[in-house]
Write a protein that holds these residues in place. Structure first.
Motif, short mmCIF file in Angstrom:
data_model
loop_
_atom_site.label_atom_id
_atom_site.label_comp_id
_atom_site.label_asym_id
_atom_site.label_seq_id
_atom_site.Cartn_x
_atom_site.Cartn_y
_atom_site.Cartn_z
N VAL A 180 0.91 -1.25 -0.04
CA VAL A 180 -0.03 0.06 0.24
C VAL A 180 0.99 1.03 -0.10
N PHE A 314 -4.59 2.94 3.63
CA PHE A 314 -3.82 1.83 4.11
C PHE A 314 -4.51 1.20 5.15
N GLY A 317 -6.31 -1.30 2.89
CA GLY A 317 -5.64 -2.29 2.09
C GLY A 317 -4.53 -3.16 2.86
N THR A 318 -4.27 -2.80 4.21
CA THR A 318 -3.32 -3.47 4.89
C THR A 318 -3.96 -4.39 5.87
#
Length: 508
Positions: A180, A314, A317-318
């Motif tokens: 990301v 972030f 997506g993480t």
């Protein structure tokens, strides 16, 4: 006089936290009978029973799932959150209706923390959401994302060598976070350190600490109920002060990176700007365009929007991809025969090569396996909680302004009316007729949501997940750690714990 005032305060508090949410819930229970399940607890509501289930059964949702299976006619779970009635819709027709009418239900930020994600895509509503979705939409198509596949392969391979793999969450979130960061910032964020830790690890841990403080600490709960989001910084405890300091450091670090990239874009030629290689550039180029054209749009972008969009992407997506990857690894460790079957498929398809974009759709068994893990252990067990904007008729239930509502993804998929042997983990069900979903209205199994508010990053998440699994399965034999008791708990998402629940033995 003082005694009289104390009595008034006590009566008000009792009304606020007990009677105010309980009375409408009792009325709904009387109205719907067996179609409604009442599970009330002062202040904590459903959370009380979830945490009890984690302690007693080793699974945050085990008790809830059992009750829903034992009561197949239930369409809605009636509970509370603090002083609000909280309706959990567990029937797929209600789930469908909420997705179709999402504009009538603004999201409720469960973090209750200002200046983190409230201006990002996850929380945006109305025209602001449409603007952000249109701005990012083209960047999240598979055709655009596949250019990142070599970068993902490289990051996974390097981390498989460098990481000690004693903490699965740090191991995997380091990978997903690096992807990301690289996708958003590019080289300027390489080696990002926040609060003395790798940026990707600190951001994920910080969000988890905020949520656990928010949901497990009674003092914080009541303070936020009375003071709103400002309660984090008023009469703050030591733990709250620590969280506040970490948030401030995070915001300052990310802001500096954004300003640095903005300076770079201002001196690059227009041709370079149009490349939009990084997600950050999409926003900053739009910001520069507005400044140059002196545009006065209804929706304008400033640096604060960009900062919170990074934090949103972030986190989304993480944490989600990392948690899902670990959950997949737990199931592979639990079922070594399935792990061997996937290993054979990987070897047959890609041998010792890196994963290519044309491989991703050819994984038959892996795709089925991932689908089954999503069915039983989706980290995002429900979308964001929403607020009822005004009194309304919603199918056969009258909702009142200010109530909280949510559609549960994790209940329809464990019911016999939709799946045969729903409690059994059987990835091969997805090899035949897409899982043989019965009585499917299109909203029974929706791991990434549905309709206009579906997950914009689902292609990227699945792409990362498959690449990570390929490299790990091919390089390591994954097994359960016999020295710990594995549980499925909650940080912000639903996933396996503790962090050392898996052992990675290098294959020879």
């Amino acid at each position: 006089m003082i005694f009289f005032i104390i009595i008034i305060i006590v009566v008000y508090v009792l009304y606020r936290i007990i009677l105010k949410p309980l009375i409408p819930l009792l009325i709904l229970k009387l109205q719907f009978g067996k179609q409604a399940y009442l599970w009330y607890a002062p202040i904590w509501g459903l959370l009380k029973y979830n945490f009890r289930s984690l302690k007693q059964n080793g699974d945050f949702f085990d008790d809830l799932r059992k009750r829903m299976r034992q009561n197949p006619k239930v369409k809605m779970l009636l509970t509370n959150f603090l002083d609000k009635p909280f309706i959990n819709f567990v029937d797929s027709e209600y789930v469908k209706k909420m997705y179709l009418d999402h504009q009538n239900f603004p999201k409720f930020n469960l973090l209750r923390y200002d200046n983190l994600i409230d201006k990002g895509l996850l929380m945006a509503e109305g025209e602001e959401w449409k603007h952000q979705r249109n701005l990012l939409g083209s960047a999240f198509t598979f055709e655009k994302l596949k250019s990142r596949i070599p970068m993902i392969n490289q990051i996974v391979k390097e981390r498989c060598i460098l990481d000690p793999k004693t903490n699965s969450f740090d191991f995997i979130s380091w990978i997903t976070g690096e992807v990301v960061i690289h996708s958003f910032f590019g080289e300027i964020a390489k080696g990002l350190i926040i609060n003395g830790k790798p940026g990707q690890v600190e951001i994920v841990n910080l969000v988890a600490d905020i949520m656990l403080q928010r949901f497990k600490n009674t003092y914080t709960q009541i303070k936020l109920m009375i003071l709103g989001n400002k309660g984090w910084r008023i009469l703050a405890t030591k733990k709250e002060k620590d969280i506040n300091n970490r948030v401030d450091m995070l915001r300052n670090t990310v802001k500096q990176l954004i300003e640095k990239r903005l300076e770079q874009l201002q001196v690059e030629n227009q041709r370079e700007k149009q490349k939009d290689q990084f997600f950050l550039d999409i926003y900053l180029n739009e910001l520069l365009k507005q400044q140059q054209d002196n545009e006065r749009n209804k929706i304008n972008i400033d640096l604060e929007n960009v900062l919170q969009q990074f934090l949103t992407l972030f986190f989304a997506g993480t944490d989600t991809t990392a948690t899902m990857t670990i959950t997949c690894l737990v199931y592979l460790a639990k079922y070594p025969d399935i792990q061997n079957e996937l290993l054979q498929e990987i070897q047959d398809l890609i041998q010792d090569q890196d994963v290519q974009d044309n491989h991703l759709t050819k994984f038959v068994k892996m795709n089925a396996f991932i689908n089954e893990v999503f069915r039983l252990r989706n980290p995002a067990f429900s979308p964001f909680v929403r607020l009822v904007q005004k009194d309304m008729q919603f199918l056969d239930i009258k909702l009142k302004k200010g109530w909280m509502v949510v559609q549960r993804h994790d209940i329809p998929v464990i019911r016999h009316e939709h799946f045969s042997n729903p409690e059994e983990f059987d990835y091969k069900r997805w090899l035949i007729n897409q899982g043989n979903i019965q009585s499917d209205n299109g909203f029974v199994h929706i791991p990434f949501g549905a309709g206009g508010r579906n997950c914009i990053g689902q292609h990227m998440a699945l792409m990362e997940l498959k690449i990570i699994l390929c490299h790990i399965i091919r390089k390591f034999q994954v097994s359960l750690n016999p020295d710990v008791q594995i549980k499925f708990g909650i940080r912000f998402l639903y996933g396996a714990e503790p962090e050392n629940c898996l052992i990675y033995k290098e294959r020879r």
